[in-house]
Motif scaffolding. Structure first.
Motif, mmCIF file in Angstrom:
data_model
loop_
_atom_site.group_PDB
_atom_site.id
_atom_site.type_symbol
_atom_site.label_atom_id
_atom_site.label_comp_id
_atom_site.label_asym_id
_atom_site.label_seq_id
_atom_site.Cartn_x
_atom_site.Cartn_y
_atom_site.Cartn_z
ATOM 1 N N GLN A 129 0.756 -1.091 -0.083
ATOM 2 C CA GLN A 129 0.319 0.260 0.161
ATOM 3 C C GLN A 129 0.900 1.570 -0.204
ATOM 4 O O GLN A 129 0.517 2.500 0.274
ATOM 5 N N LYS A 130 2.225 1.661 0.156
ATOM 6 C CA LYS A 130 2.931 2.665 0.379
ATOM 7 C C LYS A 130 3.143 3.175 1.231
ATOM 8 O O LYS A 130 2.845 4.326 0.864
ATOM 9 N N LEU A 131 2.448 2.916 2.499
ATOM 10 C CA LEU A 131 2.698 3.645 3.311
ATOM 11 C C LEU A 131 4.008 4.498 3.662
ATOM 12 O O LEU A 131 5.354 3.469 3.070
ATOM 13 N N PRO A 132 3.578 5.311 4.295
ATOM 14 C CA PRO A 132 5.157 6.497 4.605
ATOM 15 C C PRO A 132 6.360 5.721 5.199
ATOM 16 O O PRO A 132 5.837 5.324 6.062
ATOM 17 N N LYS A 133 7.255 5.923 5.345
ATOM 18 C CA LYS A 133 8.489 5.488 5.685
ATOM 19 C C LYS A 133 9.257 6.602 6.696
ATOM 20 O O LYS A 133 9.020 7.435 6.328
ATOM 21 N N GLY A 138 9.843 0.047 8.707
ATOM 22 C CA GLY A 138 10.155 1.471 8.817
ATOM 23 C C GLY A 138 9.136 2.967 8.615
ATOM 24 O O GLY A 138 9.576 3.923 8.410
ATOM 25 N N LEU A 139 7.290 2.801 9.651
ATOM 26 C CA LEU A 139 7.187 3.477 9.982
ATOM 27 C C LEU A 139 7.381 4.781 10.142
ATOM 28 O O LEU A 139 7.427 5.539 10.554
ATOM 29 N N ILE A 140 8.340 4.672 11.752
ATOM 30 C CA ILE A 140 8.745 5.208 12.506
ATOM 31 C C ILE A 140 9.554 4.965 12.679
ATOM 32 O O ILE A 140 10.250 3.522 13.140
ATOM 33 N N PRO A 141 10.327 5.793 13.560
ATOM 34 C CA PRO A 141 12.147 4.995 14.139
ATOM 35 C C PRO A 141 12.163 4.109 15.139
ATOM 36 O O PRO A 141 12.856 2.624 15.512
ATOM 37 N N ASP A 142 11.209 3.945 16.246
ATOM 38 C CA ASP A 142 11.292 3.000 17.204
ATOM 39 C C ASP A 142 9.148 2.386 17.064
ATOM 40 O O ASP A 142 8.759 3.917 17.850
ATOM 41 N N ASP A 143 9.083 1.847 18.286
ATOM 42 C CA ASP A 143 7.821 1.885 18.832
ATOM 43 C C ASP A 143 7.285 2.389 20.269
ATOM 44 O O ASP A 143 6.099 1.789 20.946
ATOM 45 N N SER A 144 8.101 2.901 20.937
ATOM 46 C CA SER A 144 8.527 3.395 22.392
ATOM 47 C C SER A 144 7.393 4.443 22.314
ATOM 48 O O SER A 144 7.116 4.913 21.146
ATOM 49 N N SER A 145 6.975 5.164 23.395
ATOM 50 C CA SER A 145 5.355 5.854 23.419
ATOM 51 C C SER A 145 6.768 7.245 23.083
ATOM 52 O O SER A 145 5.437 7.856 23.135
ATOM 53 N N GLU A 146 7.369 7.965 22.750
ATOM 54 C CA GLU A 146 8.143 8.752 22.257
ATOM 55 C C GLU A 146 8.043 9.189 21.039
ATOM 56 O O GLU A 146 7.613 9.945 20.431
ATOM 57 N N TYR A 147 7.898 7.596 19.914
ATOM 58 C CA TYR A 147 7.137 7.782 19.221
ATOM 59 C C TYR A 147 6.132 7.760 18.260
ATOM 60 O O TYR A 147 5.135 7.651 17.216
ATOM 61 N N LEU A 148 5.336 7.177 19.427
ATOM 62 C CA LEU A 148 3.970 5.865 18.943
ATOM 63 C C LEU A 148 2.643 6.048 20.404
ATOM 64 O O LEU A 148 3.775 6.178 21.605
#
Length: 127
Positions: free
Chosen positions: A49-53, A93-103
């Protein structure tokens, strides 16, 4: 739930494997197969689906669609979301990490009845 506001992304995952339920007590080997199926499937669908990275911060709302009107607790399916998020973050690679800082989230909701699937609404947030 069918329309997604501008700036948000919708990722619709068919039921890739059995749901991973917090109440299940599976042996680690069958559990690992389910985790692998959901993680790999999320990565492949996101790529297709070509989600952004490389987004900086997102909120993820997950909507569970079931084919039965039997009662269930959507939050019991959180173990299904963990490999999905790992597939989107670590593998895609949607976001840098799945920590609460990014998600923010994932927040899980009942989506409706029909073909079983997991629908993710991904909303980019300010840093």
């Amino acid at each position: 739930m069918d329309s997604v506001p501008s700036g948000e992304f919708r990722l619709e995952l068919p039921k890739l494997a059995n749901w991973i339920n917090a109440n299940d007590k599976r042996h680690w080997a069958p559990q690992a197969k389910l985790v692998k199926a959901w993680r790999y499937g999320a990565h492949i669908v996101a790529r297709h689906q070509k989600l952004p990275k490389g987004l900086q911060r997102v909120q993820v709302d997950a909507y569970v669609w079931k084919n039965s009107r039997r009662r269930y607790d959507p939050h019991n399916l959180m173990p299904t979301l963990k490999p999905v998020i790992d597939g989107l973050v670590t593998d895609y690679g949607l976001i840098p990490d799945d920590s609460s800082e990014y998600l923010a989230g994932p927040f899980i909701h009942h989506g409706g009845y029909g073909t079983e699937k997991l629908v993710l609404v991904i909303q980019p947030l300010g840093a």
